[in-house]
Scaffold this motif. Sequence first.
Motif, PDB file in Angstrom:
ATOM      1  N   MET A   1       5.497   2.291  -2.142  1.00 31.06           N
ATOM      2  CA  MET A   1       5.315   1.117  -1.267  1.00 31.06           C
ATOM      3  C   MET A   1       6.405   1.081  -0.206  1.00 31.06           C
ATOM      4  SD  MET A   1       4.038  -2.275  -3.268  1.00 31.06           S
ATOM      5  CE  MET A   1       4.860  -2.339  -4.856  1.00 31.06           C
ATOM      6  N   THR A   2       6.021   0.804   1.018  1.00 32.28           N
ATOM      7  CA  THR A   2       7.013   0.604   2.074  1.00 32.28           C
ATOM      8  C   THR A   2       7.674  -0.753   1.826  1.00 32.28           C
ATOM      9  OG1 THR A   2       5.464  -0.588   3.474  1.00 32.28           O
ATOM     10  CG2 THR A   2       5.511   1.796   3.705  1.00 32.28           C
ATOM     11  N   GLU A   3       8.762  -1.001   2.514  1.00 30.00           N
ATOM     12  CA  GLU A   3       9.442  -2.286   2.366  1.00 30.00           C
ATOM     13  C   GLU A   3       8.479  -3.431   2.697  1.00 30.00           C
ATOM     14  OE1 GLU A   3      12.391  -3.545   1.260  1.00 30.00           O
ATOM     15  OE2 GLU A   3      12.420  -1.523   0.397  1.00 30.00           O
ATOM     16  N   ASP A   4       7.701  -3.210   3.751  1.00 31.29           N
ATOM     17  CA  ASP A   4       6.734  -4.214   4.192  1.00 31.29           C
ATOM     18  C   ASP A   4       5.690  -4.512   3.125  1.00 31.29           C
ATOM     19  OD1 ASP A   4       7.614  -4.963   6.640  1.00 31.29           O
ATOM     20  OD2 ASP A   4       5.717  -4.466   7.660  1.00 31.29           O
ATOM     21  N   GLU A   5       5.143  -3.453   2.563  1.00 30.79           N
ATOM     22  CA  GLU A   5       4.124  -3.618   1.529  1.00 30.79           C
ATOM     23  C   GLU A   5       4.715  -4.313   0.314  1.00 30.79           C
ATOM     24  OE1 GLU A   5       1.139   0.181   2.149  1.00 30.79           O
ATOM     25  OE2 GLU A   5       3.094   0.509   1.239  1.00 30.79           O
ATOM     26  N   LYS A   6       5.940  -3.956  -0.002  1.00 33.21           N
ATOM     27  CA  LYS A   6       6.602  -4.554  -1.152  1.00 33.21           C
ATOM     28  C   LYS A   6       6.793  -6.057  -0.924  1.00 33.21           C
ATOM     29  CE  LYS A   6      10.677  -4.012  -4.044  1.00 33.21           C
ATOM     30  NZ  LYS A   6      12.125  -3.738  -3.968  1.00 33.21           N
ATOM     31  N   TYR A   7       7.262  -6.386   0.246  1.00 34.22           N
ATOM     32  CA  TYR A   7       7.502  -7.777   0.609  1.00 34.22           C
ATOM     33  C   TYR A   7       6.202  -8.580   0.541  1.00 34.22           C
ATOM     34  CZ  TYR A   7       9.013 -11.736   3.435  1.00 34.22           C
ATOM     35  OH  TYR A   7       9.299 -13.001   3.885  1.00 34.22           O
ATOM     36  N   LYS A   8       5.152  -7.987   1.102  1.00 30.17           N
ATOM     37  CA  LYS A   8       3.846  -8.637   1.134  1.00 30.17           C
ATOM     38  C   LYS A   8       3.319  -8.855  -0.290  1.00 30.17           C
ATOM     39  CE  LYS A   8      -0.424  -7.668   3.726  1.00 30.17           C
ATOM     40  NZ  LYS A   8      -1.105  -6.494   4.347  1.00 30.17           N
TER      41      LYS A   8
ATOM     42  N   PHE B   1      -0.976  -5.174  -5.379  1.00 27.82           N
ATOM     43  CA  PHE B   1      -1.025  -3.997  -4.524  1.00 27.82           C
ATOM     44  C   PHE B   1      -2.177  -3.089  -4.962  1.00 27.82           C
ATOM     45  CE2 PHE B   1       0.231   0.372  -3.531  1.00 27.82           C
ATOM     46  CZ  PHE B   1       0.527   0.271  -2.176  1.00 27.82           C
ATOM     47  N   ILE B   2      -2.313  -2.902  -6.259  1.00 28.76           N
ATOM     48  CA  ILE B   2      -3.390  -2.071  -6.784  1.00 28.76           C
ATOM     49  C   ILE B   2      -4.758  -2.638  -6.399  1.00 28.76           C
ATOM     50  CG2 ILE B   2      -4.566  -1.379  -8.917  1.00 28.76           C
ATOM     51  CD1 ILE B   2      -1.743  -1.070 -10.186  1.00 28.76           C
ATOM     52  N   VAL B   3      -4.935  -3.934  -6.595  1.00 31.92           N
ATOM     53  CA  VAL B   3      -6.215  -4.566  -6.254  1.00 31.92           C
ATOM     54  C   VAL B   3      -6.509  -4.358  -4.774  1.00 31.92           C
ATOM     55  CG1 VAL B   3      -7.363  -6.798  -5.959  1.00 31.92           C
ATOM     56  CG2 VAL B   3      -6.191  -6.297  -8.086  1.00 31.92           C
ATOM     57  N   ASP B   4      -5.489  -4.514  -3.967  1.00 30.97           N
ATOM     58  CA  ASP B   4      -5.627  -4.352  -2.525  1.00 30.97           C
ATOM     59  C   ASP B   4      -6.040  -2.918  -2.185  1.00 30.97           C
ATOM     60  OD1 ASP B   4      -5.646  -5.537  -0.099  1.00 30.97           O
ATOM     61  OD2 ASP B   4      -3.481  -5.495   0.213  1.00 30.97           O
ATOM     62  N   LYS B   5      -5.405  -1.960  -2.804  1.00 36.48           N
ATOM     63  CA  LYS B   5      -5.702  -0.545  -2.559  1.00 36.48           C
ATOM     64  C   LYS B   5      -7.101  -0.185  -3.030  1.00 36.48           C
ATOM     65  CE  LYS B   5      -2.438   1.230  -0.300  1.00 36.48           C
ATOM     66  NZ  LYS B   5      -2.760   1.712   1.070  1.00 36.48           N
ATOM     67  N   LEU B   6      -7.451  -0.660  -4.212  1.00 34.14           N
ATOM     68  CA  LEU B   6      -8.754  -0.323  -4.776  1.00 34.14           C
ATOM     69  C   LEU B   6      -9.890  -0.915  -3.961  1.00 34.14           C
ATOM     70  CD1 LEU B   6      -8.238  -0.461  -8.632  1.00 34.14           C
ATOM     71  CD2 LEU B   6      -7.996   1.450  -7.046  1.00 34.14           C
ATOM     72  N   ASN B   7      -9.560  -1.841  -3.099  1.00 33.52           N
ATOM     73  CA  ASN B   7     -10.599  -2.390  -2.242  1.00 33.52           C
ATOM     74  C   ASN B   7     -11.084  -1.333  -1.247  1.00 33.52           C
ATOM     75  OD1 ASN B   7     -12.194  -4.674  -1.290  1.00 33.52           O
ATOM     76  ND2 ASN B   7     -10.976  -4.444   0.570  1.00 33.52           N
ATOM     77  N   GLU B   8     -10.175  -0.446  -0.832  1.00 27.68           N
ATOM     78  CA  GLU B   8     -10.539   0.658   0.067  1.00 27.68           C
ATOM     79  C   GLU B   8     -11.483   1.605  -0.640  1.00 27.68           C
ATOM     80  OE1 GLU B   8      -7.083   2.904   0.957  1.00 27.68           O
ATOM     81  OE2 GLU B   8      -5.931   1.193   1.714  1.00 27.68           O
ATOM     82  N   LYS B   9     -10.987   2.110  -1.792  1.00 27.13           N
ATOM     83  CA  LYS B   9     -11.738   3.119  -2.534  1.00 27.13           C
ATOM     84  C   LYS B   9     -11.057   3.326  -3.885  1.00 27.13           C
ATOM     85  CE  LYS B   9      -8.968   7.044  -1.004  1.00 27.13           C
ATOM     86  NZ  LYS B   9      -8.946   8.488  -0.916  1.00 27.13           N
ATOM     87  N   PRO B  10     -11.725   3.978  -4.821  1.00 22.02           N
ATOM     88  CA  PRO B  10     -11.124   4.225  -6.132  1.00 22.02           C
ATOM     89  C   PRO B  10      -9.926   5.167  -6.018  1.00 22.02           C
ATOM     90  CG  PRO B  10     -13.511   4.442  -6.239  1.00 22.02           C
ATOM     91  CD  PRO B  10     -13.147   4.382  -4.790  1.00 22.02           C
ATOM     92  N   TYR B  11      -8.954   4.955  -6.876  1.00 19.09           N
ATOM     93  CA  TYR B  11      -7.791   5.831  -6.946  1.00 19.09           C
ATOM     94  C   TYR B  11      -7.505   6.156  -8.405  1.00 19.09           C
ATOM     95  CZ  TYR B  11      -6.416   5.052  -2.051  1.00 19.09           C
ATOM     96  OH  TYR B  11      -6.362   5.031  -0.687  1.00 19.09           O
ATOM     97  N   CYS B  12      -6.823   7.273  -8.642  1.00 21.77           N
ATOM     98  CA  CYS B  12      -6.455   7.601 -10.014  1.00 21.77           C
ATOM     99  C   CYS B  12      -5.040   7.109 -10.309  1.00 21.77           C
ATOM    100  CB  CYS B  12      -6.558   9.104 -10.273  1.00 21.77           C
ATOM    101  SG  CYS B  12      -5.332  10.064  -9.384  1.00 21.77           S
ATOM    102  N   VAL B  13      -4.652   7.177 -11.569  1.00 20.49           N
ATOM    103  CA  VAL B  13      -3.369   6.643 -12.003  1.00 20.49           C
ATOM    104  C   VAL B  13      -2.188   7.252 -11.254  1.00 20.49           C
ATOM    105  CG1 VAL B  13      -1.886   6.218 -13.995  1.00 20.49           C
ATOM    106  CG2 VAL B  13      -4.351   6.339 -14.298  1.00 20.49           C
ATOM    107  N   CYS B  14      -2.195   8.577 -11.162  1.00 18.66           N
ATOM    108  CA  CYS B  14      -1.016   9.209 -10.550  1.00 18.66           C
ATOM    109  C   CYS B  14      -0.904   8.897  -9.061  1.00 18.66           C
ATOM    110  CB  CYS B  14      -1.022  10.723 -10.793  1.00 18.66           C
ATOM    111  SG  CYS B  14      -2.335  11.595  -9.969  1.00 18.66           S
ATOM    112  N   GLU B  15      -2.038   8.740  -8.378  1.00 19.25           N
ATOM    113  CA  GLU B  15      -1.983   8.367  -6.963  1.00 19.25           C
ATOM    114  C   GLU B  15      -1.371   6.970  -6.813  1.00 19.25           C
ATOM    115  OE1 GLU B  15      -5.876  10.561  -4.975  1.00 19.25           O
ATOM    116  OE2 GLU B  15      -6.195   8.790  -6.220  1.00 19.25           O
ATOM    117  N   LEU B  16      -1.819   6.062  -7.677  1.00 19.73           N
ATOM    118  CA  LEU B  16      -1.297   4.695  -7.588  1.00 19.73           C
ATOM    119  C   LEU B  16       0.186   4.647  -7.940  1.00 19.73           C
ATOM    120  CD1 LEU B  16      -4.380   2.895  -9.151  1.00 19.73           C
ATOM    121  CD2 LEU B  16      -3.583   2.680  -6.792  1.00 19.73           C
ATOM    122  N   ALA B  17       0.563   5.389  -8.992  1.00 16.90           N
ATOM    123  CA  ALA B  17       1.975   5.427  -9.396  1.00 16.90           C
ATOM    124  C   ALA B  17       2.829   5.920  -8.231  1.00 16.90           C
ATOM    125  CB  ALA B  17       2.148   6.336 -10.602  1.00 16.90           C
ATOM    126  N   GLU B  18       2.337   6.954  -7.588  1.00 17.67           N
ATOM    127  CA  GLU B  18       3.028   7.532  -6.437  1.00 17.67           C
ATOM    128  C   GLU B  18       3.156   6.512  -5.295  1.00 17.67           C
ATOM    129  OE1 GLU B  18       4.221  10.569  -5.543  1.00 17.67           O
ATOM    130  OE2 GLU B  18       4.495   9.997  -3.427  1.00 17.67           O
TER     131      GLU B  18
END
Lengths: 110, 110
Positions: free
Chosen positions: A1-8, B26-43
């Motif tokens: 997460m960027t600082e911005d994303e973290k803050y948000k 953040f995860i919910v927000d990301k998953l709105n775009e498209k599915p992601y796997c665990v390691c991508e999200l962790a990263e």
Amino acid sequence: MTEDEKYKSEGRAAILKAISHPSRIFIVDKLNEKPYCVCELAEMIGIDQSTTSKHLSILKNAGIIDDTKKGTTVYYSLRCKCLLDFIGCIENVIRMNIDRNKKYMGVGNN
Amino acid sequence: MTEDEKYKSEGRAAILKAISHPSRIFIVDKLNEKPYCVCELAEMIGIDQSTTSKHLSILKNAGIIDDTKKGTTVYYSLRCKCLLDFIGCIENVIRMNIDRNKKYMGVGNN
DNA sequence: AGCTAATATGGCAATATAGCCATATATGAG
DNA sequence: CTCATATATGGCTATATTGCCATATTAGCT
């Protein structure tokens, strides 16, 4: 997460967290009808006045409710009506969960 | 609270609570775009894989996300699109809070 | 079977939360 | 000022949560 994303994400989480408690959800739901004072809410919920006051200050700090004094009584009111729509979304998730459970348990398929 | 009201409030709170964490929002927000796997999200989040997995299972248990396996990889996806609208509502509260702070601090009134 | 990559789970320490009781503060009545 | 009522705050204990590390599990490949 960027600082911005973290803050948000932290900002959003802070607000959600403020509502994420049975008593506080109940309060938000009640305040949608009309303003109530601390003792009325404490009575309705069935917890201590001091605990209720703490819950209300959590909601207030999050910017979810407003307060107005009338004598020694403090009336709290909802600051953002959209919160109700969003409870509708939560209900949607709950309904989906119930349907899924029914499916797993075979209810309605015998 | 009646038993019914208590049950209802607890159910709602459980779902909200599941989303009420910076990483999970953040995860919910990301998953709105498209599915992601665990390691991508962790990263993306920048936390341990094991921690990410635990966050995902919290969201899954709440019925907020679904998972699909492809080999050893598990892809998670949003189960309820309305969650995004409701993040819009949260943003609304955040905007109101910012405006209020500006007012208290006199910004824009000098 | 043996190896690797992706997830999931157990355990632990640090921190946060919820509730109560006791008490402080604030407002209005007399 | 004194008393009563309504809220807010401090202190405390019990419980829950978060994150990491270490390890178990699962699936595909050779």
